[in-house]
Design a protein around this motif. Structure first.
Motif: not given
Length: 191
Positions: A3, A5, A110-115, A140, A191
């Motif tokens: 998971n 990203y 956050n907008h890109l859902k980067v973690n 992170y 997703s």
């Protein structure tokens, strides 16, 4: 490591090197430009975010083209020949050392859902380290490929990598390590 990203963060590689020891850092930045470019190619191929974070050189109304033009000189041009933003890359300016301080980076991530963050660029012992510190405080997972950061002084760079690894829990394997090809960069974002 599931998971993840990730985003590739490229710090201050658009630079005029107009400061004490700038010529030294320019030569070292040229050496890391190629491995950063290879990571960038992998990210672009997988449609993963690449974010250039850069000083603004008091060009507050500037876009990246104006900053590139301002920074073009004999020191920076060989680096620019290798590594500049493409149309699909992101470009943000930063007023201070950390890529998080007073910037829109957190909102963009956050907008890109980067973690997960892969930090690269210069100087390892200043802007990369300060960014890693702020990323750690935001929880992170951090990767700092040791062949993709550099500092004026090798010992300072070594201490910065040691601090990031031991205190900030960053992984500092080189960019060609399997961790990047098989676990961090992958074809299908979550997703």
């Amino acid at each position: 490591m599931e998971n993840n990203y990730p985003a590739l963060i490229i710090i201050d590689m658009i630079n005029n090197f107009d400061f004490s020891h700038g010529s030294i850092l320019a030569k070292k930045a040229l050496q890391i430009a190629k491995p950063i470019k290879e990571l960038k190619k992998q990210f672009n191929k997988q449609n993963l975010p690449v974010i250039f974070m850069n000083d603004h050189y008091n060009l507050w109304q500037a876009d990246f083209n104006k900053i590139i033009d301002f920074c073009k000189n004999d020191y920076s041009q060989p680096i620019f020949d290798i590594l500049l933003p493409d149309d699909d890359d992101y470009f943000l300016i930063k007023p201070k050392h950390s890529a998080f301080y007073e910037t829109s980076l957190t909102i963009l991530l956050n907008h890109l859902k980067v973690n997960t963050l892969i930090l690269t660029g210069i100087a390892g012992n200043i802007c990369v380290l300060f960014t890693a510190n702020d990323a750690y405080m935001r929880e992170y997972p951090i990767y700092v490929p040791r062949d993709c950061i550099t500092s004026v002084d090798e010992q300072d760079n070594y201490f910065a990598l040691t601090m990031m690894e031991n205190v900030l829990k960053a992984k500092t394997d080189p960019s060609h390590h399997e961790i990047y090809q098989h676990y961090i960069i992958y074809p299908h974002p979550p997703s």
